[in-house]
Motif scaffolding. Structure first.
Motif, short mmCIF file in Angstrom:
data_model
loop_
_atom_site.label_atom_id
_atom_site.label_comp_id
_atom_site.label_asym_id
_atom_site.label_seq_id
_atom_site.Cartn_x
_atom_site.Cartn_y
_atom_site.Cartn_z
N GLU A 30 -73.76 -70.41 135.96
CA GLU A 30 -72.65 -69.78 136.70
C GLU A 30 -72.63 -68.27 136.47
OE1 GLU A 30 -71.97 -73.95 136.54
OE2 GLU A 30 -72.12 -72.58 134.83
N ILE A 31 -72.93 -67.84 135.24
CA ILE A 31 -72.96 -66.41 134.93
C ILE A 31 -74.09 -65.72 135.68
CG2 ILE A 31 -73.34 -64.72 133.10
CD1 ILE A 31 -71.91 -66.64 131.20
N ALA A 32 -75.24 -66.40 135.78
CA ALA A 32 -76.39 -65.82 136.49
C ALA A 32 -76.08 -65.63 137.97
CB ALA A 32 -77.61 -66.72 136.31
N MET A 33 -75.29 -66.53 138.54
CA MET A 33 -74.96 -66.43 139.96
C MET A 33 -73.84 -65.41 140.21
SD MET A 33 -75.18 -70.32 141.45
CE MET A 33 -74.28 -71.11 140.12
N GLU A 34 -72.95 -65.23 139.23
CA GLU A 34 -71.83 -64.31 139.41
C GLU A 34 -71.42 -63.76 138.04
OE1 GLU A 34 -67.30 -64.21 141.29
OE2 GLU A 34 -68.34 -66.11 141.00
N ASN A 35 -72.03 -62.65 137.67
CA ASN A 35 -71.72 -62.06 136.38
C ASN A 35 -70.61 -61.02 136.55
OD1 ASN A 35 -71.82 -61.54 133.69
ND2 ASN A 35 -73.77 -60.48 133.70
N THR A 36 -69.69 -60.99 135.61
CA THR A 36 -68.59 -60.03 135.65
C THR A 36 -68.36 -59.48 134.24
OG1 THR A 36 -66.81 -61.59 135.14
CG2 THR A 36 -67.46 -61.40 137.44
N ASP A 37 -67.63 -58.41 134.17
CA ASP A 37 -67.26 -57.84 132.86
C ASP A 37 -65.75 -57.92 132.70
OD1 ASP A 37 -67.82 -56.72 130.41
OD2 ASP A 37 -67.56 -54.68 131.12
N ASN A 38 -65.21 -59.10 133.02
CA ASN A 38 -63.77 -59.30 132.95
C ASN A 38 -63.35 -59.95 131.64
OD1 ASN A 38 -63.39 -58.28 135.55
ND2 ASN A 38 -63.64 -60.29 136.50
N ALA A 39 -62.10 -59.75 131.30
CA ALA A 39 -61.47 -60.45 130.19
C ALA A 39 -60.39 -61.35 130.77
CB ALA A 39 -60.88 -59.47 129.19
N VAL A 40 -60.15 -62.49 130.11
CA VAL A 40 -59.15 -63.44 130.59
C VAL A 40 -58.27 -63.87 129.42
CG1 VAL A 40 -58.72 -65.63 131.74
CG2 VAL A 40 -60.73 -64.29 132.36
N LEU A 41 -56.98 -63.71 129.58
CA LEU A 41 -56.03 -64.22 128.60
C LEU A 41 -55.56 -65.58 129.08
CD1 LEU A 41 -54.35 -63.66 126.02
CD2 LEU A 41 -52.53 -62.84 127.53
N LEU A 42 -55.82 -66.61 128.27
CA LEU A 42 -55.41 -67.97 128.57
C LEU A 42 -54.14 -68.29 127.78
CD1 LEU A 42 -58.88 -69.76 128.30
CD2 LEU A 42 -57.73 -69.00 130.40
N LEU A 43 -53.09 -68.71 128.46
CA LEU A 43 -51.84 -69.10 127.81
C LEU A 43 -51.56 -70.57 128.10
CD1 LEU A 43 -51.14 -66.05 129.41
CD2 LEU A 43 -49.46 -66.17 127.58
N ASN A 44 -51.52 -71.37 127.07
CA ASN A 44 -51.31 -72.80 127.23
C ASN A 44 -49.84 -73.07 127.54
OD1 ASN A 44 -51.33 -75.54 127.21
ND2 ASN A 44 -52.00 -75.79 125.09
N SER A 45 -49.55 -73.43 128.78
CA SER A 45 -48.18 -73.72 129.19
C SER A 45 -47.91 -75.21 129.28
CB SER A 45 -47.88 -73.06 130.55
OG SER A 45 -48.85 -73.45 131.52
N GLY A 46 -48.87 -76.02 128.84
CA GLY A 46 -48.69 -77.46 128.87
C GLY A 46 -48.25 -78.01 127.52
N THR A 47 -48.32 -79.31 127.39
CA THR A 47 -47.95 -79.97 126.13
C THR A 47 -49.18 -80.40 125.34
OG1 THR A 47 -47.75 -82.09 127.31
CG2 THR A 47 -45.75 -80.76 127.05
N ASP A 48 -50.31 -80.58 126.02
CA ASP A 48 -51.56 -80.96 125.35
C ASP A 48 -52.24 -79.75 124.72
OD1 ASP A 48 -51.19 -83.54 126.03
OD2 ASP A 48 -53.03 -83.76 127.22
N GLU A 49 -52.93 -79.96 123.64
CA GLU A 49 -53.70 -78.90 123.01
C GLU A 49 -54.95 -78.60 123.83
OE1 GLU A 49 -54.42 -78.42 118.48
OE2 GLU A 49 -56.24 -79.38 119.26
N MET A 50 -55.31 -77.32 123.95
CA MET A 50 -56.54 -76.90 124.61
C MET A 50 -57.51 -76.40 123.55
SD MET A 50 -55.50 -74.80 128.08
CE MET A 50 -55.48 -73.28 127.13
N LEU A 51 -58.75 -76.88 123.60
CA LEU A 51 -59.78 -76.38 122.69
C LEU A 51 -60.67 -75.42 123.46
CD1 LEU A 51 -61.11 -76.52 119.88
CD2 LEU A 51 -62.60 -78.32 120.79
N VAL A 52 -60.63 -74.15 123.11
CA VAL A 52 -61.40 -73.11 123.79
C VAL A 52 -62.58 -72.73 122.91
CG1 VAL A 52 -61.32 -70.82 124.85
CG2 VAL A 52 -59.28 -72.28 124.88
N GLU A 53 -63.79 -72.74 123.48
CA GLU A 53 -64.99 -72.43 122.72
C GLU A 53 -65.77 -71.31 123.40
OE1 GLU A 53 -67.19 -76.05 122.28
OE2 GLU A 53 -65.89 -76.79 120.67
N GLN A 54 -66.26 -70.36 122.59
CA GLN A 54 -67.06 -69.25 123.08
C GLN A 54 -67.71 -68.54 121.90
OE1 GLN A 54 -65.31 -65.54 125.05
NE2 GLN A 54 -66.28 -66.50 126.84
N ASN A 55 -68.96 -68.12 122.08
CA ASN A 55 -69.67 -67.37 121.04
C ASN A 55 -69.70 -68.10 119.69
OD1 ASN A 55 -70.67 -65.10 122.36
ND2 ASN A 55 -68.76 -63.97 122.14
#
Length: 323
Positions: free
Chosen positions: A73-98
């Motif tokens: 997906e990065i190869a098809m559309e690379n960007t230099d953006n940052a994204v702030l993710l805010l969990n507004s639900g009740t379930d835990e989100m596991l975020v993985e990177q680097n």
């Protein structure tokens, strides 16, 4: 201003088609990605995304097991953006990177990069419900605060700045189409400051380094007041708890604007009462009922401040309008 709204329940076809349309809509608002549906769970997904220039904010929900952005997906559309993710639900989100993992509980947040593979895995319920704020990394670099080392750093739910970012984004997303057209361009500056605050600020005192953040906070306070001024007993403490900030801080922002919470609350109630009194739609409604509906605690108090403001009693204003 571009708005993307999607609800899978409005689409015909099978579940895979609805999920693919949800992914396509999500990708068009942010960046190319992939989503895996939860096993043995009928797919249901909604999203609303608002785009202005290179900034995007949105509310995303759906029955998915994981959302990923890989090397393809990065190869098809690379960007230099940052994204702030805010969990507004009740379930835990596991975020993985680097090679790092951050478990985002309800109300928690984390900042990620779009130019690096990442994944968001949901809990056993396979329900995602989060807000996403996307902006160019350069906008973060333009601040005095160094945010480059804040990627994949847990932001607890108790921190005040993420709560403010959540409230501000929700406020923008709830605007009508006409109101959205009037959103000033500096709203993107507010969003940028809110993201920086969420990942760097430790206390409210540090907001003196980010004047746009104070402006964004005050705008959120005013909109919250607009929504609740007719509520009986609505108070400064109630307003502060909804954001959440301290009552003293709310008073400070009103004072800086040359007004006060009491004056703003009373003005909104008086203007609404005046509108109802001169409108044929409410001609059958008693003055006492209008007073209570607009949030005034007593009729005598309503009459006193109404006459002081409009130099006439409520009955006189209604009679003039009728004539």
């Amino acid at each position: 201003m571009q708005i993307i709204s999607f609800d899978s329940a409005d689409l015909p076809g099978n579940e895979r088609l609805r999920r693919d349309r949800w992914v396509d809509s999500l990708s068009s608002g942010y960046v190319r990605l992939r989503a895996d549906a939860g096993p043995d769970v009928p797919f249901n997904g909604q999203l609303k995304i608002m785009l202005r220039d290179q900034t995007a904010i949105g509310r995303i929900s759906g029955t998915v097991q994981a959302i990923t952005r890989g090397t393809s997906e990065i190869a098809m559309e690379n960007t230099d953006n940052a994204v702030l993710l805010l969990n507004s639900g009740t379930d835990e989100m596991l975020v993985e990177q680097n090679g790092k993992s951050v478990a985002c509980a309800a109300g928690a947040a984390v900042l990620i990069e779009q130019c690096v593979p990442s994944s968001i895995e949901l809990g056993a319920q396979h329900l995602c419900n989060f807000l996403a704020i996307q902006l160019p990394r350069q906008q973060l670099r333009g601040h005095t605060c160094n945010v480059e080392d804040r990627f994949m750093t847990p932001i607890p739910a108790a921190a005040p700045a993420p709560a403010l970012a959540y409230a501000y984004v929700e406020t923008l997303l709830k605007l009508s189409n006409a109101e959205q057209a009037d959103i000033p361009r500096f709203a993107t500056d507010h969003i940028s400051d809110l993201v920086v605050a969420a990942v760097t600020l430790k206390t409210l005192h540090q907001e003196t380094q980010a004047p746009n953040l104070r402006a964004a906070r005050f705008e959120t306070i005013r909109r919250e007041l607009d929504r609740n001024f007719m509520m009986p007993g609505f108070s400064l403490a109630m307003l502060a708890r909804r954001l959440p900030v301290s009552s003293r801080y709310v008073q400070t922002l009103f004072s800086e604007a040359g007004t006060s919470f009491t004056d703003e609350l009373t003005n909104r109630r008086l203007m609404r009462a005046h509108e109802m009194l001169v409108s044929p739609r409410y001609a059958h409604v008693k003055v006492i009922d209008i007073a209570y509906e607009c949030g005034f605690p007593t009729v005598s108090h309503f009459h006193r401040i109404f006459r002081r403001r409009f130099d006439a009693t409520p009955g006189e204003v209604r009679d003039r309008a009728a004539r």
